[in-house]
Scaffold this active site. Structure first.
Site, PDB file in Angstrom:
ATOM      1  CG  HIS A 199       3.507  -2.240 -15.192  1.00 47.47           C
ATOM      2  ND1 HIS A 199       3.150  -3.474 -14.678  1.00 47.47           N
ATOM      3  CD2 HIS A 199       4.593  -2.441 -15.985  1.00 47.47           C
ATOM      4  CE1 HIS A 199       4.000  -4.386 -15.158  1.00 47.47           C
ATOM      5  NE2 HIS A 199       4.868  -3.786 -15.940  1.00 47.47           N
TER       6      HIS A 199
ATOM      7  CG  ASN B 251       2.255   3.184  -5.737  1.00 48.55           C
ATOM      8  OD1 ASN B 251       2.691   4.216  -6.230  1.00 48.55           O
ATOM      9  ND2 ASN B 251       2.879   2.012  -5.871  1.00 48.55           N
TER      10      ASN B 251
ATOM     11  CG  ASN C  72      -2.160  -0.930 -12.886  1.00 46.45           C
ATOM     12  OD1 ASN C  72      -2.085  -1.028 -11.651  1.00 46.45           O
ATOM     13  ND2 ASN C  72      -1.428  -1.681 -13.690  1.00 46.45           N
TER      14      ASN C  72
ATOM     15  N   GLY D  30       0.777  -1.243   0.000  1.00 42.82           N
ATOM     16  CA  GLY D  30       0.000   0.000   0.000  1.00 42.82           C
ATOM     17  C   GLY D  30       0.806   1.290   0.000  1.00 42.82           C
TER      18      GLY D  30
HETATM   19  C1  GRF Z   1       4.211  -1.337  -7.195  1.00 38.61           C
HETATM   20  O1  GRF Z   1       5.545  -1.544  -7.610  1.00 38.61           O
HETATM   21  C2  GRF Z   1       3.293  -1.243  -8.395  1.00 38.61           C
HETATM   22  O2  GRF Z   1       3.886  -0.670  -9.509  1.00 38.61           O
HETATM   23  C3  GRF Z   1       2.994  -2.689  -8.676  1.00 38.61           C
HETATM   24  O3  GRF Z   1       2.907  -3.289  -7.409  1.00 38.61           O
HETATM   25  C4  GRF Z   1       3.664  -2.538  -6.454  1.00 38.61           C
HETATM   26  C5  GRF Z   1       2.729  -2.157  -5.373  1.00 38.61           C
HETATM   27  O4  GRF Z   1       3.368  -1.556  -4.287  1.00 38.61           O
HETATM   28  N1  GRF Z   1       1.819  -2.805  -9.492  1.00 38.61           N
HETATM   29  P1  GRF Z   1       2.532  -0.881  -3.132  1.00 38.61           P
HETATM   30  O5  GRF Z   1       1.545  -1.905  -2.610  1.00 38.61           O
HETATM   31  O6  GRF Z   1       1.843   0.324  -3.698  1.00 38.61           O
HETATM   32  O7  GRF Z   1       3.532  -0.505  -2.084  1.00 38.61           O
END
Ligand code: GRF
Length: 189
Positions: free
Chosen positions: A104, A16, A102, A14
């Site tokens: 990535h 992000n 999303n 989490g």
């Molecule tokens: C991130 O690297 C995102 O790009 C990928 O999964 C990871 C998620 O990290 N899709 P977080 O849960 O947001 O820390």
């Protein structure tokens, strides 16, 4: 003006989610994170939601996930997938067209799919990066909203590259979300 309402879908850490929440607190933000949805009851991101007093729900079963989740999305304008490790059904994706995004961890179109940072290291690429894109039914293939390149040094491994990329994800995801919100607001006028 009423802020656009955002739901963030997570499966794990989490980080992000946290950056989206923090940036939404800025006065000039066009969005508000109203809801967190997880498909994993142990996702650390659920603690982040709680800490920020954002309602969070988890659905463990994949069965009818989209139907169950949709009941909670009535007032939501934009969905952000942030480390959400489940492929969403075509109908759901179509219904949320241009409102579902999303992040990535690669400079798309390179290194789509799982373990993108590892793919970049194994390919001995000189750079990778991160991308925020609209979600379509083809994985990691929707229109790019924002991207950032990250150099890969000889000494880098999957872990160090992932860290460098994540720092950039936390910067571009909130910015991309503002861009999407702005586009929707302009469209409504
Ligand atoms: C991130 O690297 C995102 O790009 C990928 O999964 C990871 C998620 O990290 N899709 P977080 O849960 O947001 O820390």
């Amino acid at each position: 003006m009423k802020k656009l309402q955002v739901a963030v879908f997570i499966s794990g850490r989490g980080s992000n989610l946290e950056s989206l929440i923090q940036s939404s607190f800025k006065k000039q933000s066009l969005v508000e994170v109203q809801l967190v949805i997880s498909n994993n009851s142990k996702a650390k991101g659920l603690v982040i939601a709680k800490k920020n007093k954002i309602p969070a729900i988890h659905f463990i079963s994949r069965k009818n996930f989209e139907t169950k989740v949709s009941q909670y999305l009535q007032n939501i304008d934009i969905i952000c997938l942030a480390g959400f490790m489940q492929v969403l059904g075509t109908k759901f994706v179509r219904n949320w067209r241009l409102r579902l995004i999303n992040v990535h961890p690669s400079y798309l179109p390179a290194f789509k799919g799982l373990n993108a940072q590892d793919q970049a290291i194994k390919a001995k690429a000189s750079y990778s990066g991160c991308s925020v894109h609209y979600v379509t039914s083809k994985i990691d293939s929707g229109q790019i909203i924002l991207q950032k390149k990250v150099k890969i040094l000889k000494k880098d491994n999957t872990e160090s590259l992932s860290k460098k990329i994540l720092i950039e994800e936390h910067k571009i995801y909130p910015r991309a979300l503002q861009m999407v919100a702005k586009r929707l607001i302009v469209k409504k006028k």
